[in-house]
Design an enzyme around this catalytic site. Structure first.
Site, mmCIF file in Angstrom:
data_model
loop_
_atom_site.group_PDB
_atom_site.id
_atom_site.type_symbol
_atom_site.label_atom_id
_atom_site.label_comp_id
_atom_site.label_asym_id
_atom_site.label_seq_id
_atom_site.Cartn_x
_atom_site.Cartn_y
_atom_site.Cartn_z
ATOM 1 N N LYS A 11 0.828 -1.215 0.000
ATOM 2 C CA LYS A 11 0.000 0.000 0.000
ATOM 3 C C LYS A 11 0.863 1.266 0.000
ATOM 4 O O LYS A 11 0.655 2.167 -0.788
ATOM 5 C CB LYS A 11 -0.891 0.081 1.259
ATOM 6 C CG LYS A 11 -1.888 -1.023 1.439
ATOM 7 C CD LYS A 11 -2.825 -0.720 2.600
ATOM 8 C CE LYS A 11 -2.137 -0.562 3.943
ATOM 9 N NZ LYS A 11 -1.559 -1.787 4.496
ATOM 10 N N ARG A 86 -9.591 1.798 8.645
ATOM 11 C CA ARG A 86 -9.191 0.430 8.996
ATOM 12 C C ARG A 86 -10.273 -0.295 9.778
ATOM 13 O O ARG A 86 -10.103 -1.458 10.117
ATOM 14 C CB ARG A 86 -7.944 0.500 9.870
ATOM 15 C CG ARG A 86 -6.679 -0.056 9.237
ATOM 16 C CD ARG A 86 -5.585 0.095 10.261
ATOM 17 N NE ARG A 86 -4.399 -0.633 9.983
ATOM 18 C CZ ARG A 86 -3.310 -0.113 9.411
ATOM 19 N NH1 ARG A 86 -3.318 1.127 8.977
ATOM 20 N NH2 ARG A 86 -2.227 -0.844 9.286
ATOM 21 N N ARG A 124 11.400 -6.302 5.066
ATOM 22 C CA ARG A 124 11.150 -4.884 4.752
ATOM 23 C C ARG A 124 12.036 -3.984 5.616
ATOM 24 O O ARG A 124 12.256 -4.251 6.794
ATOM 25 C CB ARG A 124 9.682 -4.542 5.024
ATOM 26 C CG ARG A 124 9.391 -3.062 4.832
ATOM 27 C CD ARG A 124 7.939 -2.785 4.629
ATOM 28 N NE ARG A 124 7.158 -2.884 5.850
ATOM 29 C CZ ARG A 124 5.850 -2.662 5.888
ATOM 30 N NH1 ARG A 124 5.202 -2.356 4.785
ATOM 31 N NH2 ARG A 124 5.193 -2.784 7.017
ATOM 32 N N ARG A 157 11.123 -1.435 10.963
ATOM 33 C CA ARG A 157 10.131 -0.813 11.838
ATOM 34 C C ARG A 157 9.950 -1.634 13.106
ATOM 35 O O ARG A 157 10.080 -2.857 13.064
ATOM 36 C CB ARG A 157 8.782 -0.747 11.107
ATOM 37 C CG ARG A 157 8.581 0.498 10.298
ATOM 38 C CD ARG A 157 7.374 0.413 9.400
ATOM 39 N NE ARG A 157 6.167 -0.068 10.052
ATOM 40 C CZ ARG A 157 4.975 -0.118 9.464
ATOM 41 N NH1 ARG A 157 4.837 0.281 8.219
ATOM 42 N NH2 ARG A 157 3.920 -0.581 10.103
ATOM 43 N N ARG A 168 -1.068 -8.080 13.499
ATOM 44 C CA ARG A 168 -1.573 -7.080 12.546
ATOM 45 C C ARG A 168 -2.425 -7.755 11.478
ATOM 46 O O ARG A 168 -3.436 -7.202 11.031
ATOM 47 C CB ARG A 168 -0.403 -6.315 11.915
ATOM 48 C CG ARG A 168 0.230 -5.341 12.914
ATOM 49 C CD ARG A 168 1.648 -4.977 12.547
ATOM 50 N NE ARG A 168 1.757 -4.214 11.328
ATOM 51 C CZ ARG A 168 2.890 -4.094 10.625
ATOM 52 N NH1 ARG A 168 3.986 -4.704 11.017
ATOM 53 N NH2 ARG A 168 2.900 -3.367 9.544
HETATM 54 P P1 AMP Z 1 0.759 0.997 8.937
HETATM 55 O O1 AMP Z 1 1.970 1.835 8.784
HETATM 56 O O2 AMP Z 1 -0.397 1.441 8.086
HETATM 57 O O3 AMP Z 1 1.037 -0.485 8.833
HETATM 58 O O4 AMP Z 1 0.254 1.238 10.471
HETATM 59 C C1 AMP Z 1 1.071 0.878 11.554
HETATM 60 C C2 AMP Z 1 0.241 0.814 12.831
HETATM 61 O O5 AMP Z 1 -0.327 2.114 13.102
HETATM 62 C C3 AMP Z 1 -0.958 -0.118 12.806
HETATM 63 O O6 AMP Z 1 -0.601 -1.474 13.088
HETATM 64 C C4 AMP Z 1 -1.828 0.482 13.907
HETATM 65 O O7 AMP Z 1 -1.337 0.173 15.200
HETATM 66 C C5 AMP Z 1 -1.623 1.983 13.691
HETATM 67 N N1 AMP Z 1 -2.612 2.551 12.748
HETATM 68 C C6 AMP Z 1 -2.365 3.126 11.538
HETATM 69 N N2 AMP Z 1 -3.493 3.534 10.957
HETATM 70 C C7 AMP Z 1 -4.499 3.209 11.793
HETATM 71 C C8 AMP Z 1 -5.928 3.348 11.748
HETATM 72 N N3 AMP Z 1 -6.530 3.909 10.688
HETATM 73 N N4 AMP Z 1 -6.650 2.885 12.805
HETATM 74 C C9 AMP Z 1 -6.048 2.330 13.863
HETATM 75 N N5 AMP Z 1 -4.717 2.135 13.978
HETATM 76 C C10 AMP Z 1 -3.941 2.582 12.953
#
Ligand code: AMP
Length: 210
Positions: A11, A86, A124, A157, A168
């Site tokens: 994404k 989400r 990654r 990360r 996740r």
């Molecule tokens: P990502 O970088 O999109 O994989 O997001 C990393 C982490 O940020 C996720 O595993 C959640 O803990 C938090 N997070 C990001 N976006 C959201 C969202 N829209 N709702 C809830 N938690 C989020």
């Protein structure tokens, strides 16, 4: 436009490209939270332990963040959302934030099976400063651990470890897949195969938008 897909489905990589192609901002809620953590803000302090565990930050907090972000002038012509909505609550709230003005949302779901995700995520690496995304085998930085774009350190990360990835993925299946169903019912969903080289997936995305 909205990107839906499991963690590590591409994404972020594809959203960045599309943002350059269309000249609209790439809005990644994960990046925004990581910035808040790096800056040591109250939001960052609240989000850090939840993210490290692979769980979702509360809807109220996330909706507040996205509402403020979409109100900024650069998002007026359009935006690419990566990581939001989400949950169903977030998707319903987004409808009220964007309203019925302008073009309808386009929703893209990147399809990548779970077993491919775990392999992808453990390889990654992400730039600690500009967020550029690398893969140790398919797309490594030219010089070890140094970002090609900005020269900052490239790291794994905190939540890109196997235990957090499994959590996740579970959150994705339970809380985010219903969001895809929500948009499918509105005939807004475009499903794209996310397996293969980045350029090929990008071509599929462009075709699905044509
Ligand atoms: P990502 O970088 O999109 O994989 O997001 C990393 C982490 O940020 C996720 O595993 C959640 O803990 C938090 N997070 C990001 N976006 C959201 C969202 N829209 N709702 C809830 N938690 C989020």
């Amino acid at each position: 436009m909205i990107f839906i897909g499991p963690p590590g489905s591409g994404k972020g990589t594809q959203a960045k490209r599309l943002s350059e192609r269309f000249g609209v901002p790439h809005i990644s809620t994960g990046d925004m939270l990581r910035e808040a953590i790096a800056e040591g803000t109250e939001l960052g302090r609240q989000a850090a332990p939840i993210m490290a565990e692979g769980k979702l930050v509360s809807d109220d907090l996330m909706i507040g963040i996205i509402k403020d972000r979409l109100a900024r002038p650069d998002a007026a012509p359009g935006f690419i959302l990566d990581g939001f909505p989400r949950t169903l609550v977030q998707a319903e709230k987004l409808d009220t934030i964007v309203g019925n003005d302008g073009e309808p949302l386009r929703v893209l779901q990147l399809l990548v099976p779970d077993d491919a995700i775990v392999r992808r995520i453990t390889l990654r690496r992400t730039c600690s400063s500009c967020g550029a995304i690398y893969h140790l085998e398919n797309n490594p930085p030219a010089s070890d651990s140094v970002c090609d774009r900005c020269g900052a350190e490239v790291i794994a990360r905190a939540d890109d470890n196997e235990e957090a990835v499994r959590k996740r993925l579970e959150a994705f299946h339970r809380q985010t897949l219903p969001v895809a169903t929500f948009y499918k019912a509105k005939s807004l969903l475009r499903e794209v195969d996310g397996i293969g080289p980045v350029d090929e997936v990008f071509e599929r995305i462009e075709k699905s938008l044509a």
